[in-house]
Design a protein around this motif. Sequence first.
Motif, PDB file in Angstrom:
ATOM      1  N   GLN A  94      21.076 -24.962 -19.918  1.00  0.00           N
ATOM      2  CA  GLN A  94      19.727 -25.464 -19.683  1.00  0.00           C
ATOM      3  C   GLN A  94      19.663 -26.985 -19.766  1.00  0.00           C
ATOM      4  O   GLN A  94      18.672 -27.575 -19.377  1.00  0.00           O
ATOM      5  CB  GLN A  94      18.772 -24.862 -20.698  1.00  0.00           C
ATOM      6  CG  GLN A  94      18.639 -23.367 -20.564  1.00  0.00           C
ATOM      7  CD  GLN A  94      17.691 -22.801 -21.597  1.00  0.00           C
ATOM      8  OE1 GLN A  94      17.109 -23.523 -22.401  1.00  0.00           O
ATOM      9  NE2 GLN A  94      17.534 -21.499 -21.598  1.00  0.00           N
ATOM     10  N   PHE A  95      20.710 -27.615 -20.279  1.00  0.00           N
ATOM     11  CA  PHE A  95      20.716 -29.055 -20.442  1.00  0.00           C
ATOM     12  C   PHE A  95      21.585 -29.721 -19.395  1.00  0.00           C
ATOM     13  O   PHE A  95      22.557 -29.151 -18.918  1.00  0.00           O
ATOM     14  CB  PHE A  95      21.252 -29.437 -21.828  1.00  0.00           C
ATOM     15  CG  PHE A  95      20.418 -28.927 -22.965  1.00  0.00           C
ATOM     16  CD1 PHE A  95      19.152 -29.436 -23.192  1.00  0.00           C
ATOM     17  CD2 PHE A  95      20.900 -27.954 -23.815  1.00  0.00           C
ATOM     18  CE1 PHE A  95      18.382 -28.973 -24.244  1.00  0.00           C
ATOM     19  CE2 PHE A  95      20.147 -27.488 -24.866  1.00  0.00           C
ATOM     20  CZ  PHE A  95      18.877 -27.994 -25.081  1.00  0.00           C
ATOM     21  N   LYS A  96      21.243 -30.959 -19.099  1.00  0.00           N
ATOM     22  CA  LYS A  96      22.114 -31.761 -18.246  1.00  0.00           C
ATOM     23  C   LYS A  96      23.364 -32.102 -19.049  1.00  0.00           C
ATOM     24  O   LYS A  96      23.332 -32.125 -20.283  1.00  0.00           O
ATOM     25  CB  LYS A  96      21.390 -33.038 -17.817  1.00  0.00           C
ATOM     26  CG  LYS A  96      20.211 -32.769 -16.921  1.00  0.00           C
ATOM     27  CD  LYS A  96      19.532 -34.050 -16.518  1.00  0.00           C
ATOM     28  CE  LYS A  96      18.349 -33.747 -15.622  1.00  0.00           C
ATOM     29  NZ  LYS A  96      17.651 -34.961 -15.210  1.00  0.00           N
ATOM     30  N   PRO A  97      24.483 -32.364 -18.373  1.00  0.00           N
ATOM     31  CA  PRO A  97      25.734 -32.637 -19.102  1.00  0.00           C
ATOM     32  C   PRO A  97      25.623 -33.771 -20.120  1.00  0.00           C
ATOM     33  O   PRO A  97      26.177 -33.686 -21.213  1.00  0.00           O
ATOM     34  CB  PRO A  97      26.715 -32.980 -17.993  1.00  0.00           C
ATOM     35  CG  PRO A  97      26.194 -32.290 -16.786  1.00  0.00           C
ATOM     36  CD  PRO A  97      24.701 -32.314 -16.936  1.00  0.00           C
ATOM     37  N   ARG A  98      24.911 -34.815 -19.781  1.00  0.00           N
ATOM     38  CA  ARG A  98      24.787 -35.951 -20.702  1.00  0.00           C
ATOM     39  C   ARG A  98      24.016 -35.568 -21.966  1.00  0.00           C
ATOM     40  O   ARG A  98      24.396 -35.930 -23.092  1.00  0.00           O
ATOM     41  CB  ARG A  98      24.095 -37.107 -19.984  1.00  0.00           C
ATOM     42  CG  ARG A  98      24.087 -38.369 -20.771  1.00  0.00           C
ATOM     43  CD  ARG A  98      23.511 -39.492 -19.955  1.00  0.00           C
ATOM     44  NE  ARG A  98      24.200 -40.706 -20.331  1.00  0.00           N
ATOM     45  CZ  ARG A  98      24.153 -41.817 -19.666  1.00  0.00           C
ATOM     46  NH1 ARG A  98      23.479 -41.883 -18.549  1.00  0.00           N
ATOM     47  NH2 ARG A  98      24.767 -42.875 -20.081  1.00  0.00           N
ATOM     48  N   VAL A  99      22.937 -34.825 -21.803  1.00  0.00           N
ATOM     49  CA  VAL A  99      22.130 -34.393 -22.949  1.00  0.00           C
ATOM     50  C   VAL A  99      22.926 -33.407 -23.797  1.00  0.00           C
ATOM     51  O   VAL A  99      22.880 -33.447 -25.031  1.00  0.00           O
ATOM     52  CB  VAL A  99      20.808 -33.756 -22.469  1.00  0.00           C
ATOM     53  CG1 VAL A  99      20.029 -33.174 -23.634  1.00  0.00           C
ATOM     54  CG2 VAL A  99      19.971 -34.775 -21.722  1.00  0.00           C
ATOM     55  N   ARG A 100      23.674 -32.529 -23.143  1.00  0.00           N
ATOM     56  CA  ARG A 100      24.485 -31.551 -23.871  1.00  0.00           C
ATOM     57  C   ARG A 100      25.553 -32.248 -24.714  1.00  0.00           C
ATOM     58  O   ARG A 100      25.779 -31.895 -25.873  1.00  0.00           O
ATOM     59  CB  ARG A 100      25.136 -30.591 -22.875  1.00  0.00           C
ATOM     60  CG  ARG A 100      25.899 -29.485 -23.525  1.00  0.00           C
ATOM     61  CD  ARG A 100      26.325 -28.455 -22.475  1.00  0.00           C
ATOM     62  NE  ARG A 100      27.099 -27.408 -23.095  1.00  0.00           N
ATOM     63  CZ  ARG A 100      28.415 -27.393 -23.179  1.00  0.00           C
ATOM     64  NH1 ARG A 100      29.123 -28.385 -22.654  1.00  0.00           N
ATOM     65  NH2 ARG A 100      29.048 -26.411 -23.767  1.00  0.00           N
ATOM     66  N   LYS A 101      26.214 -33.264 -24.150  1.00  0.00           N
ATOM     67  CA  LYS A 101      27.231 -34.005 -24.899  1.00  0.00           C
ATOM     68  C   LYS A 101      26.606 -34.744 -26.078  1.00  0.00           C
ATOM     69  O   LYS A 101      27.189 -34.797 -27.169  1.00  0.00           O
ATOM     70  CB  LYS A 101      27.957 -34.987 -23.986  1.00  0.00           C
ATOM     71  CG  LYS A 101      28.915 -34.326 -23.026  1.00  0.00           C
ATOM     72  CD  LYS A 101      29.597 -35.345 -22.136  1.00  0.00           C
ATOM     73  CE  LYS A 101      30.494 -34.667 -21.119  1.00  0.00           C
ATOM     74  NZ  LYS A 101      31.139 -35.631 -20.231  1.00  0.00           N
ATOM     75  N   LEU A 102      25.431 -35.316 -25.874  1.00  0.00           N
ATOM     76  CA  LEU A 102      24.747 -36.015 -26.955  1.00  0.00           C
ATOM     77  C   LEU A 102      24.365 -35.039 -28.068  1.00  0.00           C
ATOM     78  O   LEU A 102      24.543 -35.336 -29.252  1.00  0.00           O
ATOM     79  CB  LEU A 102      23.497 -36.726 -26.427  1.00  0.00           C
ATOM     80  CG  LEU A 102      22.669 -37.471 -27.469  1.00  0.00           C
ATOM     81  CD1 LEU A 102      23.477 -38.608 -28.088  1.00  0.00           C
ATOM     82  CD2 LEU A 102      21.392 -37.991 -26.858  1.00  0.00           C
ATOM     83  N   ALA A 103      23.859 -33.875 -27.701  1.00  0.00           N
ATOM     84  CA  ALA A 103      23.490 -32.867 -28.702  1.00  0.00           C
ATOM     85  C   ALA A 103      24.723 -32.400 -29.468  1.00  0.00           C
ATOM     86  O   ALA A 103      24.664 -32.210 -30.695  1.00  0.00           O
ATOM     87  CB  ALA A 103      22.799 -31.687 -28.027  1.00  0.00           C
ATOM     88  N   LEU A 104      25.834 -32.222 -28.780  1.00  0.00           N
ATOM     89  CA  LEU A 104      27.066 -31.819 -29.447  1.00  0.00           C
ATOM     90  C   LEU A 104      27.545 -32.904 -30.404  1.00  0.00           C
ATOM     91  O   LEU A 104      27.949 -32.616 -31.529  1.00  0.00           O
ATOM     92  CB  LEU A 104      28.148 -31.501 -28.414  1.00  0.00           C
ATOM     93  CG  LEU A 104      29.503 -31.086 -28.972  1.00  0.00           C
ATOM     94  CD1 LEU A 104      29.382 -29.809 -29.781  1.00  0.00           C
ATOM     95  CD2 LEU A 104      30.499 -30.922 -27.846  1.00  0.00           C
ATOM     96  N   LEU A 105      27.473 -34.145 -29.990  1.00  0.00           N
ATOM     97  CA  LEU A 105      27.876 -35.266 -30.842  1.00  0.00           C
ATOM     98  C   LEU A 105      27.008 -35.336 -32.099  1.00  0.00           C
ATOM     99  O   LEU A 105      27.530 -35.476 -33.214  1.00  0.00           O
ATOM    100  CB  LEU A 105      27.783 -36.585 -30.068  1.00  0.00           C
ATOM    101  CG  LEU A 105      28.101 -37.845 -30.859  1.00  0.00           C
ATOM    102  CD1 LEU A 105      29.565 -37.859 -31.266  1.00  0.00           C
ATOM    103  CD2 LEU A 105      27.752 -39.077 -30.053  1.00  0.00           C
TER     104      LEU A 105
END
Length: 50
Positions: free
Chosen positions: A4-15
Amino acid sequence: MRSQFKPRVRKLALLVHVLFGLAWIGFEVVVMLLALTGVTTDDPRVLHAA
């Protein structure tokens, strides 16, 4: 299943998730060291500080 997230937002959330987890583990290690210091010391000032 599509994310559901864009790749950039997903990476930020994971970080943020990983950093928060590491900070939590670090906090627990410090609390454990303070508890061990309090149990093993005979100095009342160190015991009070711990």
